[in-house]
Design a protein around this motif. Structure first.
Motif, PDB file in Angstrom:
ATOM      1  N   MET A  27      -2.406  -0.560   4.787  1.00  0.00           N
ATOM      2  CA  MET A  27      -1.396  -1.710   4.968  1.00  0.00           C
ATOM      3  C   MET A  27      -1.475  -2.258   3.310  1.00  0.00           C
ATOM      4  O   MET A  27      -2.562  -2.867   3.264  1.00  0.00           O
ATOM      5  N   PRO A  28      -0.375  -2.461   2.750  1.00  0.00           N
ATOM      6  CA  PRO A  28      -0.413  -3.201   1.662  1.00  0.00           C
ATOM      7  C   PRO A  28      -0.318  -4.794   1.889  1.00  0.00           C
ATOM      8  O   PRO A  28       0.223  -5.337   3.039  1.00  0.00           O
ATOM      9  N   ARG A  29      -1.219  -5.117   0.980  1.00  0.00           N
ATOM     10  CA  ARG A  29      -1.541  -6.883   1.261  1.00  0.00           C
ATOM     11  C   ARG A  29      -0.460  -7.518   0.702  1.00  0.00           C
ATOM     12  O   ARG A  29       0.084  -6.943  -0.077  1.00  0.00           O
ATOM     13  N   TRP A  30      -0.426  -8.882   0.935  1.00  0.00           N
ATOM     14  CA  TRP A  30       0.525  -9.586   0.005  1.00  0.00           C
ATOM     15  C   TRP A  30      -0.310 -10.134  -1.133  1.00  0.00           C
ATOM     16  O   TRP A  30      -1.179 -10.902  -1.144  1.00  0.00           O
ATOM     17  N   GLY A  31      -0.079  -9.686  -2.282  1.00  0.00           N
ATOM     18  CA  GLY A  31      -0.639  -9.638  -3.621  1.00  0.00           C
ATOM     19  C   GLY A  31      -0.037  -8.827  -4.538  1.00  0.00           C
ATOM     20  O   GLY A  31       0.732  -8.225  -4.431  1.00  0.00           O
ATOM     21  N   PRO A  32      -0.836  -8.945  -5.712  1.00  0.00           N
ATOM     22  CA  PRO A  32      -0.440  -7.970  -6.742  1.00  0.00           C
ATOM     23  C   PRO A  32      -0.819  -6.650  -6.141  1.00  0.00           C
ATOM     24  O   PRO A  32      -1.906  -6.488  -5.450  1.00  0.00           O
ATOM     25  N   VAL A  33       0.224  -5.580  -6.433  1.00  0.00           N
ATOM     26  CA  VAL A  33      -0.231  -4.311  -5.905  1.00  0.00           C
ATOM     27  C   VAL A  33       0.199  -3.373  -7.012  1.00  0.00           C
ATOM     28  O   VAL A  33       0.944  -3.808  -7.964  1.00  0.00           O
ATOM     29  N   SER A  34      -0.227  -2.092  -6.863  1.00  0.00           N
ATOM     30  CA  SER A  34      -0.006  -0.989  -8.062  1.00  0.00           C
ATOM     31  C   SER A  34       1.290  -0.631  -7.900  1.00  0.00           C
ATOM     32  O   SER A  34       1.902  -0.740  -6.618  1.00  0.00           O
ATOM     33  N   ARG A  35       2.134   0.099  -8.672  1.00  0.00           N
ATOM     34  CA  ARG A  35       3.213   0.518  -8.407  1.00  0.00           C
ATOM     35  C   ARG A  35       3.094   1.746  -7.387  1.00  0.00           C
ATOM     36  O   ARG A  35       4.246   1.867  -6.687  1.00  0.00           O
TER      37      ARG A  35
END
Length: 72
Positions: free
Chosen positions: A1-9
């Protein structure tokens, strides 16, 4: 699950694919992903993560809420 915050492309693309977006496709200056008539511009690869502000703008353009993003 992607978290809410900086993410990679890569994480951004995987999260959008999980939300049934197709692509990324080559565009003019940036790649883009589509779902029906919704077109989302994807930032070009660069060093570092995509910031929270840019992530919020991309998800707003995609019509995806924060809850939907975190539940993928």
């Amino acid at each position: 699950m992607p978290r809410w915050g900086p993410v990679s492309r890569r994480t951004l693309i995987q999260g959008l694919r999980a939300l049934r977006f197709e692509g990324p496709f080559s565009g003019g200056r940036h790649e883009f992903m589509t779902r029906g008539f919704v077109v989302v511009t994807i930032p070009n690869p660069h060093h570092g993560d995509i910031s929270v502000g840019l992530l919020a703008r991309i998800l707003r353009q995609a019509g995806v809420t924060r809850e939907e993003w975190e539940s993928v």
